[in-house]
Design a protein around this motif. Structure first.
Motif, PDB file in Angstrom:
ATOM      1  N   ASN A  56    -114.866 -57.919  23.135  1.00 24.99           N
ATOM      2  CA  ASN A  56    -114.925 -58.100  21.934  1.00 24.99           C
ATOM      3  C   ASN A  56    -115.240 -59.914  20.897  1.00 24.99           C
ATOM      4  OD1 ASN A  56    -112.470 -58.887  19.838  1.00 24.99           O
ATOM      5  ND2 ASN A  56    -112.337 -60.751  20.791  1.00 24.99           N
ATOM      6  N   HIS A  73    -106.912 -56.672  23.986  1.00 26.36           N
ATOM      7  CA  HIS A  73    -107.264 -57.034  24.982  1.00 26.36           C
ATOM      8  C   HIS A  73    -107.043 -57.264  26.616  1.00 26.36           C
ATOM      9  CE1 HIS A  73    -109.571 -58.393  21.546  1.00 26.36           C
ATOM     10  NE2 HIS A  73    -109.018 -59.627  21.780  1.00 26.36           N
ATOM     11  N   GLU A 111    -110.353 -51.420  24.968  1.00 19.32           N
ATOM     12  CA  GLU A 111    -111.213 -52.030  24.775  1.00 19.32           C
ATOM     13  C   GLU A 111    -112.039 -52.413  26.492  1.00 19.32           C
ATOM     14  OE1 GLU A 111    -111.086 -56.897  24.099  1.00 19.32           O
ATOM     15  OE2 GLU A 111    -110.937 -55.537  22.817  1.00 19.32           O
TER      16      GLU A 111
END
Length: 817
Positions: A461, A339, A391
């Motif tokens: 996410n 993340h 991501e």
């Protein structure tokens, strides 16, 4: 004696299991659907009993003092569902009425035998709890040729046992004691004082020791140890005989059917499979057959994906150390996701927090891009042979619609908020798209088209929960702009999503796939959106019950099954790769709760070994092209050893679960047929978990001259359990006779286990260099015993070995001649 039978079919109302639990289990009501019957005696009294039909042997159960049939409800959940059950309520208990003034174990045994005769039961098991555990011993005296086995749960053989063995021990928890007191008080309210006193003293006028000393019937004695050293069999007045097995339930007291129902069911299930009656806590046999000549498809390395929250741990000392180990797992390629790659900040990490400061704005609103920290993260991966699973997220402060809520360097040992300013949509989607384009363009220029073409690019996410504070349609808009931006920089980039939580989560996954298939594209104005792989998350649901962890593998598999079913319904996406972008026993690696106490030891390693083959099985069931199942576990920099996070390593020391991936990495070639007598089916795990007998299963592959077999002994409950004595037959080998070289690796209490070594040191926090060296050695994947050679006869190799509860073993046969 005149007998009159009456019958009324009812669904039991549970006294101990919440109704919500019943209604949420697809097949649970069948386990509790009894026929209620009553047997009328000459004096007009009635003995109530309950029948659940089944294909297996019959088990007659007798509740303890004052209790009705529903005291066994929680236990029945984990008993073999094929058992035929008969539950007999004693006079004055449940629906059996009236009480007698001549209560005795002998009288109650005669009542039970009347029910047995009315049902024409010729062969049966019989058991019960407390006074209900004494009665089966008396029945065994009267009908030894009819009884397959006796199960006595805290059934005292003599009234002195309570005083001599347990007088100083706590009886039970205050909650359990209050529950039992309420049951006793209800009985008092229904009975006269004479009736109550007669029942209460019945067990004191009986001695079961002479019966146990002479019976040949197999007997299982189950007792709670009260958290104290177990008293001797002599004090318990249980004779030392080979047909009598004694099982102790740790940290439990008298009311076992309600206090520890799964442990009781597990012991009973194992006993019923062994009517000869060897000790139930000794090894139990499992037969596993591997046919090396029968291939069933290529080995699918779905294990090769890893991830974590705290992006800045990547290039810290222990982070780099762990990534080096992951890189050494070798081919196939290992991918890493994290993340916060676009989150604002100076790179200072915290729990569930990281930052790169990739985007800021000048005073006039001009974008300022800074790839220094992001490059450092990706460089760390690539230098170790790893590839990024990129991501795209979270929202930089300068673009957030709620910059005033943006966290500023959260305390490093506190959980950072996941739903603050970084979780909001951009105030300008065009600026967001330009940021993503510039980032992708920079990666192509720095690393090359060939390299970046190997990466995965995912958007955000878990946008279906608090990681995204916009609407569903706003997320689809974010996806469209992000994909279009990356594709402008690299038209062949692999793009996917939605990385949603909880499997399909209602209709979120379905709506996303509809959008990609035929929705209006917010960035291009066209129809649909590019989609090169589909990603969702699936997590288990452990609980902390009666002082112990119980895993929830069934929940994780149900989420996978549901999501696969939805994906399979979109024919246009039928061939796309699917990645379970987070695939774990529970949902928060940085959170520490009692239910997460499984992480340091072999529960985590055995769970991981057992769940991956089941996920592959579900993919085959739905014809899903499953490319990966990503383990969301890494390391936590600056934390003491074995701090309790969900991790692969702790303070630079590998945890047992990392050795599972070392085992997986060794398996190559073609999968081959494997069958186990101890396997619990995937469907059963989804419906009931692994709550009765343990799951002792295997998977195997053949790669040229190497045969690999992984075997595991798993149970949802983190408690002591019997070893499995595995009898492994490997047939279809290419050589008719001779010898093959055998290497066997183990992950158990004694092997590949730094946690047990650390506990043996006294759990030191500040590790001396010598202690660290010992733990590092203990953390490596270890051989169970020295390499040896085993014979082959007619293309068959035979191998037998014990496998501990929560143990995993990898067998490698070198067939080279």
């Amino acid at each position: 004696m005149r007998l009159v039978l009456s019958r009324l079919s009812i669904l039991c109302v549970f006294a101990l299991v919440p109704l919500a639990t019943i209604t949420h289990a697809d097949n649970l009501e069948n386990l509790y659907r009894y026929d209620r019957r009553s047997l009328t005696l000459d004096d007009g009294g009635k003995i109530a009993y309950y029948i659940r039909e089944g294909r297996g042997p019959c088990l007659v159960l007798i509740p303890g003092s004052w209790s009705g049939h529903d005291v066994f409800d929680a236990m029945v959940r984990s008993l073999d569902p094929d058992l035929r059950l008969v539950i007999v309520e004693l006079r004055g208990c449940g629906e059996s009425w009236p009480p007698t003034l001549d209560a005795s174990i002998e009288l109650f045994a005669e009542d039970v035998l009347r029910v047995i005769d009315a049902l024409s039961l010729e062969r049966f098991y019989i058991g019960g709890h407390s006074i209900g555990g004494m009665i089966p011993i008396e029945v065994a005296k009267r009908r030894p040729d009819s009884i397959l086995g006796v199960i006595s749960i805290e059934g005292w053989t003599h009234h002195q046992v309570q005083k001599e063995a347990f007088s100083s021990a706590p009886k039970t928890s205050p909650e359990q004691e209050a529950t039992f007191a309420a049951v006793r008080d209800r009985a008092k309210a229904r009975m006269t004082k004479e009736q109550f006193d007669s029942f209460a003293s019945a067990w004191k006028r009986w001695d079961g020791l002479p019966i146990l000393e002479n019976t040949s019937v197999p007997v299982l004695e189950i007792w709670g140890d009260r958290g104290l050293p177990a008293p001797s069999k002599a004090i318990m007045r249980i004779p030392e005989r080979t047909n009598i097995a004694l099982v102790w339930i740790p940290n439990a007291a008298h009311h076992l059917p309600t206090e520890r129902p799964q442990d009781i069911a597990e012991a009973i299930n194992r006993f019923l499979k062994k009517p000869s009656g060897p000790p139930a806590d000794a090894e139990f046999r499992v037969s596993i057959r591997v046919d090396a000549s029968r291939t069933i498809g290529l080995v699918e390395p779905i294990w090769r994906f890893f991830g974590y929250d705290e992006a800045n741990y990547t290039y810290m000392p222990h982070g780099k150390n762990l990534l080096t180990k992951l890189g050494k797992l070798g081919n196939p390629q290992v991918y890493v996701r994290c993340h916060h790659l676009l989150t604002s900040g100076d790179g200072t990490p915290a729990l569930k927090w990281g930052s790169t400061g990739a985007y800021t704005e000048a005073a006039d609103g001009t974008p300022v891009y800074n790839w220094t920290i992001v490059d450092r993260i990706f460089d760390t991966y690539l230098e170790r042979g790893l590839k990024p699973y990129v991501e795209i997220g979270f929202m930089p402060e300068a673009l957030s619609t709620h910059p005033e809520d943006y966290p500023q360097n959260p305390p490093p040992n506190e959980l950072a908020p996941i739903d603050s300013g970084q979780a909001y949509p951009p105030k300008d989607y065009n600026k967001w798209a330009e940021l993503v384009y510039q980032w992708a363009k920079h990666c192509v220029e720095k690393y090359g088209v060939g390299e970046v073409n190997q990466w995965y690019w995912g958007i955000w996410n878990e946008p279906n929960i608090t990681y995204w504070r916009g609407s569903r349609e706003e997320f689809f808009k974010l996806y469209d702009f992000s994909v279009d931006a990356v594709r402008r920089a690299l038209p062949t980039a692999r793009m996917g999503g939605p990385e949603s939580a909880h499997g399909l989560d209602g209709d979120f996954l379905r709506d996303f796939l509809r959008h990609c298939s035929r929705g209006a594209n917010h960035a291009t104005g066209g129809q649909g959106a590019p989609l090169d792989f589909i990603s969702f998350h699936a997590k288990g649901a452990p609980e902390f019950i009666d002082g112990q962890v119980r895993m929830g593998m069934g929940e994780q598999l149900r989420q996978v099954d549901d999501a696969f079913r939805v994906i399979a319904s979109f024919e246009e996406f039928g061939k796309l790769p699917v990645i379970i972008g987070e695939c774990d026993p529970e949902g928060c690696a940085a959170c520490r709760e009692p239910r997460n106490a499984y992480r340091n030891g072999t529960m985590y390693s055995s769970y991981t070994t057992a769940v991956f083959p089941r996920i592959l099985e579900l993919a085959e069931k739905h014809n899903i092209n499953l490319e990966g199942a990503l383990t969301w576990a890494f390391e936590f920099e600056g934390q003491p050893p074995f701090a309790g996070f969900r991790a692969l390593a702790t303070d630079g020391i590998d945890l047992p679960v990392l050795n599972v991936f070392r085992m997986f990495a060794k398996m190559r070639g073609q999968r081959v047929s494997t069958q186990s007598s101890g396997s619990v089916s995937t469907q059963s795990i989804m419906e009931k978990g692994v709550r009765g007998v343990p799951d002792v299963s295997a998977c195997a592959s053949l790669d040229g001259d190497k045969l690999y077999v992984i075997v595991w002994n798993y149970h949802d409950d983190d408690v002591r359990g019997a070893d499995a004595l595995v009898e492994l037959t490997i047939s279809g080998l290419p050589h008719e006779k001779g010898e093959v070289k055998l290497t066997r690796y183990c992950i158990d209490k004694n092997h590949s286990n730094s946690y047990e070594a650390w506990k043996g040191m006294g759990k030191p926090i500040d590790l001396a260099s010598a202690q660290r060296e010992i733990l590092e050695v203990a953390s490596k994947l270890a051989e169970c015993e020295p390499q040896t050679a085993i014979p082959i006869k007619e293309g068959i190799a035979l191998l037998a070995f014990p496998l501990q509860r929560q143990g995993v073993t990898l067998i490698v046969l070198d067939l080279t001649r």
